[in-house]
Design a protein around this motif. Structure first.
Motif, PDB file in Angstrom:
ATOM      1  N   PRO A  47     114.931  -8.238  -1.770  1.00 51.40           N
ATOM      2  CA  PRO A  47     114.169  -9.093  -0.851  1.00 51.40           C
ATOM      3  C   PRO A  47     112.954  -9.710  -1.529  1.00 51.40           C
ATOM      4  O   PRO A  47     112.341  -9.093  -2.403  1.00 51.40           O
ATOM      5  CB  PRO A  47     113.763  -8.128   0.263  1.00 51.40           C
ATOM      6  CG  PRO A  47     113.801  -6.776  -0.362  1.00 51.40           C
ATOM      7  CD  PRO A  47     114.878  -6.813  -1.388  1.00 51.40           C
ATOM      8  N   LYS A  48     112.611 -10.915  -1.116  1.00 54.13           N
ATOM      9  CA  LYS A  48     111.460 -11.610  -1.697  1.00 54.13           C
ATOM     10  C   LYS A  48     110.189 -11.384  -0.902  1.00 54.13           C
ATOM     11  O   LYS A  48     109.088 -11.604  -1.406  1.00 54.13           O
ATOM     12  CB  LYS A  48     111.755 -13.116  -1.776  1.00 54.13           C
ATOM     13  CG  LYS A  48     112.978 -13.479  -2.607  1.00 54.13           C
ATOM     14  CD  LYS A  48     112.767 -13.147  -4.068  1.00 54.13           C
ATOM     15  CE  LYS A  48     113.916 -13.659  -4.930  1.00 54.13           C
ATOM     16  NZ  LYS A  48     115.192 -12.970  -4.653  1.00 54.13           N
ATOM     17  N   THR A  49     110.324 -10.948   0.357  1.00 52.74           N
ATOM     18  CA  THR A  49     109.153 -10.741   1.208  1.00 52.74           C
ATOM     19  C   THR A  49     109.233  -9.378   1.888  1.00 52.74           C
ATOM     20  O   THR A  49     110.308  -8.748   1.928  1.00 52.74           O
ATOM     21  CB  THR A  49     109.049 -11.830   2.295  1.00 52.74           C
ATOM     22  OG1 THR A  49     110.217 -11.800   3.120  1.00 52.74           O
ATOM     23  CG2 THR A  49     108.903 -13.217   1.658  1.00 52.74           C
ATOM     24  N   ALA A  50     108.094  -8.930   2.391  1.00 52.77           N
ATOM     25  CA  ALA A  50     108.022  -7.673   3.134  1.00 52.77           C
ATOM     26  C   ALA A  50     107.228  -7.897   4.415  1.00 52.77           C
ATOM     27  O   ALA A  50     106.319  -8.737   4.463  1.00 52.77           O
ATOM     28  CB  ALA A  50     107.356  -6.587   2.286  1.00 52.77           C
ATOM     29  N   LEU A  51     107.559  -7.167   5.456  1.00 52.64           N
ATOM     30  CA  LEU A  51     106.889  -7.278   6.754  1.00 52.64           C
ATOM     31  C   LEU A  51     105.937  -6.091   6.890  1.00 52.64           C
ATOM     32  O   LEU A  51     106.356  -4.981   7.201  1.00 52.64           O
ATOM     33  CB  LEU A  51     107.926  -7.283   7.879  1.00 52.64           C
ATOM     34  CG  LEU A  51     107.526  -7.912   9.214  1.00 52.64           C
ATOM     35  CD1 LEU A  51     107.198  -9.391   9.043  1.00 52.64           C
ATOM     36  CD2 LEU A  51     108.656  -7.742  10.223  1.00 52.64           C
ATOM     37  N   ASP A 102     100.247   0.732   2.058  1.00 56.86           N
ATOM     38  CA  ASP A 102     100.600  -0.257   3.089  1.00 56.86           C
ATOM     39  C   ASP A 102     101.755   0.282   3.927  1.00 56.86           C
ATOM     40  O   ASP A 102     102.637   0.991   3.424  1.00 56.86           O
ATOM     41  CB  ASP A 102     101.021  -1.587   2.459  1.00 56.86           C
ATOM     42  CG  ASP A 102      99.821  -2.446   2.066  1.00 56.86           C
ATOM     43  OD1 ASP A 102      98.697  -2.104   2.478  1.00 56.86           O
ATOM     44  OD2 ASP A 102     100.025  -3.458   1.369  1.00 56.86           O
ATOM     45  N   ILE A 103     101.754  -0.061   5.196  1.00 54.35           N
ATOM     46  CA  ILE A 103     102.867   0.299   6.082  1.00 54.35           C
ATOM     47  C   ILE A 103     103.705  -0.955   6.323  1.00 54.35           C
ATOM     48  O   ILE A 103     103.173  -1.991   6.742  1.00 54.35           O
ATOM     49  CB  ILE A 103     102.342   0.848   7.429  1.00 54.35           C
ATOM     50  CG1 ILE A 103     101.542   2.133   7.198  1.00 54.35           C
ATOM     51  CG2 ILE A 103     103.497   1.106   8.389  1.00 54.35           C
ATOM     52  CD1 ILE A 103     100.915   2.699   8.457  1.00 54.35           C
ATOM     53  N   PHE A 104     104.978  -0.882   6.001  1.00 51.53           N
ATOM     54  CA  PHE A 104     105.838  -2.046   6.195  1.00 51.53           C
ATOM     55  C   PHE A 104     107.000  -1.695   7.117  1.00 51.53           C
ATOM     56  O   PHE A 104     107.398  -0.535   7.229  1.00 51.53           O
ATOM     57  CB  PHE A 104     106.340  -2.624   4.859  1.00 51.53           C
ATOM     58  CG  PHE A 104     107.128  -1.661   4.023  1.00 51.53           C
ATOM     59  CD1 PHE A 104     108.512  -1.594   4.132  1.00 51.53           C
ATOM     60  CD2 PHE A 104     106.496  -0.836   3.101  1.00 51.53           C
ATOM     61  CE1 PHE A 104     109.239  -0.717   3.351  1.00 51.53           C
ATOM     62  CE2 PHE A 104     107.229   0.047   2.324  1.00 51.53           C
ATOM     63  CZ  PHE A 104     108.597   0.105   2.446  1.00 51.53           C
ATOM     64  N   VAL A 105     107.502  -2.727   7.759  1.00 48.49           N
ATOM     65  CA  VAL A 105     108.553  -2.568   8.766  1.00 48.49           C
ATOM     66  C   VAL A 105     109.888  -3.014   8.191  1.00 48.49           C
ATOM     67  O   VAL A 105     109.968  -4.068   7.549  1.00 48.49           O
ATOM     68  CB  VAL A 105     108.220  -3.388  10.031  1.00 48.49           C
ATOM     69  CG1 VAL A 105     109.314  -3.222  11.073  1.00 48.49           C
ATOM     70  CG2 VAL A 105     106.867  -2.969  10.595  1.00 48.49           C
ATOM     71  N   VAL A 106     110.921  -2.225   8.421  1.00 48.52           N
ATOM     72  CA  VAL A 106     112.274  -2.584   8.000  1.00 48.52           C
ATOM     73  C   VAL A 106     113.162  -2.546   9.229  1.00 48.52           C
ATOM     74  O   VAL A 106     113.381  -1.481   9.820  1.00 48.52           O
ATOM     75  CB  VAL A 106     112.813  -1.625   6.929  1.00 48.52           C
ATOM     76  CG1 VAL A 106     114.222  -2.053   6.519  1.00 48.52           C
ATOM     77  CG2 VAL A 106     111.899  -1.587   5.730  1.00 48.52           C
ATOM     78  N   ARG A 107     113.663  -3.694   9.618  1.00 52.23           N
ATOM     79  CA  ARG A 107     114.532  -3.777  10.785  1.00 52.23           C
ATOM     80  C   ARG A 107     115.979  -3.461  10.397  1.00 52.23           C
ATOM     81  O   ARG A 107     116.344  -3.567   9.225  1.00 52.23           O
ATOM     82  CB  ARG A 107     114.442  -5.172  11.405  1.00 52.23           C
ATOM     83  CG  ARG A 107     113.067  -5.502  11.968  1.00 52.23           C
ATOM     84  CD  ARG A 107     113.135  -6.775  12.815  1.00 52.23           C
ATOM     85  NE  ARG A 107     111.849  -7.079  13.426  1.00 52.23           N
ATOM     86  CZ  ARG A 107     110.952  -7.890  12.898  1.00 52.23           C
ATOM     87  NH1 ARG A 107     111.208  -8.483  11.744  1.00 52.23           N
ATOM     88  NH2 ARG A 107     109.811  -8.122  13.527  1.00 52.23           N
ATOM     89  N   PRO A 108     116.816  -3.096  11.368  1.00 51.85           N
ATOM     90  CA  PRO A 108     118.230  -2.799  11.061  1.00 51.85           C
ATOM     91  C   PRO A 108     118.915  -3.978  10.374  1.00 51.85           C
ATOM     92  O   PRO A 108     118.779  -5.124  10.799  1.00 51.85           O
ATOM     93  CB  PRO A 108     118.830  -2.540  12.442  1.00 51.85           C
ATOM     94  CG  PRO A 108     117.676  -2.066  13.265  1.00 51.85           C
ATOM     95  CD  PRO A 108     116.486  -2.827  12.784  1.00 51.85           C
ATOM     96  N   GLY A 109     119.608  -3.688   9.286  1.00 51.88           N
ATOM     97  CA  GLY A 109     120.319  -4.729   8.548  1.00 51.88           C
ATOM     98  C   GLY A 109     119.510  -5.341   7.430  1.00 51.88           C
ATOM     99  O   GLY A 109     120.067  -6.053   6.583  1.00 51.88           O
ATOM    100  N   GLU A 110     118.193  -5.091   7.391  1.00 52.36           N
ATOM    101  CA  GLU A 110     117.364  -5.660   6.342  1.00 52.36           C
ATOM    102  C   GLU A 110     117.351  -4.754   5.108  1.00 52.36           C
ATOM    103  O   GLU A 110     117.633  -3.552   5.196  1.00 52.36           O
ATOM    104  CB  GLU A 110     115.924  -5.863   6.839  1.00 52.36           C
ATOM    105  CG  GLU A 110     115.785  -6.930   7.914  1.00 52.36           C
ATOM    106  CD  GLU A 110     114.345  -7.131   8.330  1.00 52.36           C
ATOM    107  OE1 GLU A 110     114.048  -8.163   8.952  1.00 52.36           O
ATOM    108  OE2 GLU A 110     113.507  -6.244   8.026  1.00 52.36           O
ATOM    109  N   SER A 111     116.981  -5.353   3.976  1.00 51.32           N
ATOM    110  CA  SER A 111     116.854  -4.577   2.740  1.00 51.32           C
ATOM    111  C   SER A 111     115.445  -4.006   2.650  1.00 51.32           C
ATOM    112  O   SER A 111     114.479  -4.615   3.118  1.00 51.32           O
ATOM    113  CB  SER A 111     117.126  -5.469   1.523  1.00 51.32           C
ATOM    114  OG  SER A 111     118.437  -5.982   1.555  1.00 51.32           O
ATOM    115  N   ILE A 112     115.347  -2.838   2.019  1.00 53.18           N
ATOM    116  CA  ILE A 112     114.039  -2.204   1.840  1.00 53.18           C
ATOM    117  C   ILE A 112     113.354  -2.851   0.647  1.00 53.18           C
ATOM    118  O   ILE A 112     113.874  -2.796  -0.478  1.00 53.18           O
ATOM    119  CB  ILE A 112     114.195  -0.693   1.626  1.00 53.18           C
ATOM    120  CG1 ILE A 112     114.876  -0.070   2.849  1.00 53.18           C
ATOM    121  CG2 ILE A 112     112.852  -0.034   1.369  1.00 53.18           C
ATOM    122  CD1 ILE A 112     115.179   1.398   2.706  1.00 53.18           C
ATOM    123  N   PRO A 113     112.197  -3.489   0.828  1.00 53.75           N
ATOM    124  CA  PRO A 113     111.585  -4.277  -0.256  1.00 53.75           C
ATOM    125  C   PRO A 113     111.002  -3.452  -1.391  1.00 53.75           C
ATOM    126  O   PRO A 113     111.063  -3.846  -2.546  1.00 53.75           O
ATOM    127  CB  PRO A 113     110.492  -5.066   0.470  1.00 53.75           C
ATOM    128  CG  PRO A 113     110.162  -4.249   1.680  1.00 53.75           C
ATOM    129  CD  PRO A 113     111.436  -3.578   2.083  1.00 53.75           C
TER     130      PRO A 113
END
Length: 295
Positions: free
Chosen positions: A237-241, A260-271
Motif C-alpha cells: 500500500p502507498k498510504t495508511a489511515l 502511531d495508531i492506524f486503521v486497517v479495514r477488511p480487505g485492505e493491506s497492512i501498510p
C-alpha cells in the motif's frame, strides 16, 4: 539509510568490491549493494562525497539517489533498460561477424567465392578483416572501457579478461597484416600468403560476440526478476489511515511514525508492521508465507 546509484558493475564480484570499499570508509556502519538494481544503501555518519570517492577509487561510478529514507526501489530503478541495448549490440555484432567469417574462412570451409577485388589479394583480405573486427570492437567498446578501467584500479573483472583476450588477438593480427604487407612488397604474393594463417581477427570479434550473447541472456533473466519485484511492489500500500485526535487521516506510508495508531479495514493491506490494539479480522499472509489461507 542513504541511497546511491552505482554504475559499472557487471558481476557479483563487482558488487562485493564496492561493498568492501565503502565499508572501509570512516563513519560507515553498514553497507549493502544490490547488483540487481545497481543501487547501494549506506548507514553511518560518512559524507556523501567520501562514499562516492570510495566507489570511484574502486573503479565504479556512484551518485546520490533522491531522498535518504529507507525505501524500496521505484519502477524507474527496476525498469529493464539493459536487455534492449544488449539485443541491439548483439544483432549489430552478428551482422559484421558473419561477413568477417565469410571473408576469413568461407573460401576454405565451403569453397565460397570471394569478391573479385579480393581474389589473390591477401593484403586486401587482411585489411577487410581488420576493419570488420574493429567495427565489432567499437560496437562492444563497453567491455574495453569497463575492463581496462578495472585493471587500472587494480580490480580486474570478467570484462578485463574479455577485453585482454580480444585485444591480444587483434594486436597480433594487425602485426601480421603489416608483416604481410612488407612481404608482399619485397617477396611477392607467395611470400605474403604464409601470413594468412596468422590472422585472428575473427577470434577477436567472436570472443566479443559470444560474451555479448551471455550478457544478453543474463540481462534478460535479470529483467524477469525485476518484473517480479515490481509485481511485489504493487502489492504494498502507498498510504495508511492513521487515527489522530479522534479522526481518521490518510497519509503517505512513509509518514507513519512509531506509536502511531492506524486503521486497517477488511480487505485492505497492512501498510507497516504493528501490533493489534483493538478489533479482530482475517489477514491474507500469502505475500509472506506463500499460503493463500487467511491467518
Amino acid at each position: 539509510m542513504k541511497q546511491f546509484n552505482v554504475t559499472g558493475m557487471s558481476c557479483a564480484a563487482c558488487s562485493a568490491r564496492v561493498e568492501k570499499a565503502v565499508s572501509g570508509v570512516s563513519g560507515v556502519t553498514s553497507c549493502s549493494v544490490s547488483l540487481l538494481t545497481n543501487s547501494m544503501g549506506v548507514e553511518g555518519s560518512a559524507s556523501d562525497a567520501d562514499i562516492i570517492k570510495a566507489v570511484k577509487d574502486a573503479g565504479y561510478g556512484a551518485s546520490v539517489k533522491g531522498g535518504s529514507k529507507d525505501s524500496a526501489p521505484d519502477d524507474d530503478a527496476l525498469r529493464d533498460t539493459e536487455t534492449p541495448a544488449m539485443v541491439k549490440r548483439l544483432i549489430a555484432s552478428l551482422v559484421f561477424l558473419v561477413i568477417l567469417m565469410y571473408i576469413s574462412m568461407g573460401h576454405m570451409m565451403f569453397g565460397a567465392p570471394l569478391p573479385s577485388f579480393m581474389e589473390g589479394n591477401h593484403v586486401m583480405m587482411g585489411l577487410a578483416q581488420l576493419i570488420l573486427a574493429a567495427i565489432v570492437m567499437v560496437i562492444n567498446q563497453k567491455f574495453f572501457i569497463n575492463g581496462f578501467k578495472g585493471l587500472i584500479h587494480r580490480s580486474p573483472n570478467m570484462d578485463t579478461l574479455v577485453a585482454m583476450g580480444s585485444a591480444a588477438s587483434f594486436v597480433y593480427s594487425t602485426w601480421a597484416l603489416f608483416a604481410m604487407t612488407d612481404a608482399q612488397l619485397h617477396g611477392g604474393t607467395e611470400a605474403a600468403a604464409k601470413y594468412m594463417h596468422e590472422f585472428y581477427f575473427e577470434s577477436a570479434a567472436m570472443i566479443l560476440t559470444l560474451i555479448t550473447v551471455g550478457k544478453m541472456l543474463e540481462a534478460r533473466s535479470k529483467g524477469k526478476t525485476t518484473d517480479a519485484l515490481k509485481g511485489l511492489m504493487k502489492l504494498a500500500p502507498k498510504t495508511a489511515l492513521i487515527f489522530v485526535d479522534g479522526e481518521e487521516r490518510e497519509v503517505p506510508v512513509e509518514q507513519v511514525k512509531k506509536d502511531d495508531i492506524f486503521v486497517v479495514r477488511p480487505g485492505e493491506s497492512i501498510p507497516v508492521d504493528g501490533v493489534i490494539t483493538e478489533g479482530e479480522s482475517a489477514v491474507d499472509e500469502s505475500a509472506l508465507t506463500g499460503e493463500s489461507i487467511p491467518g
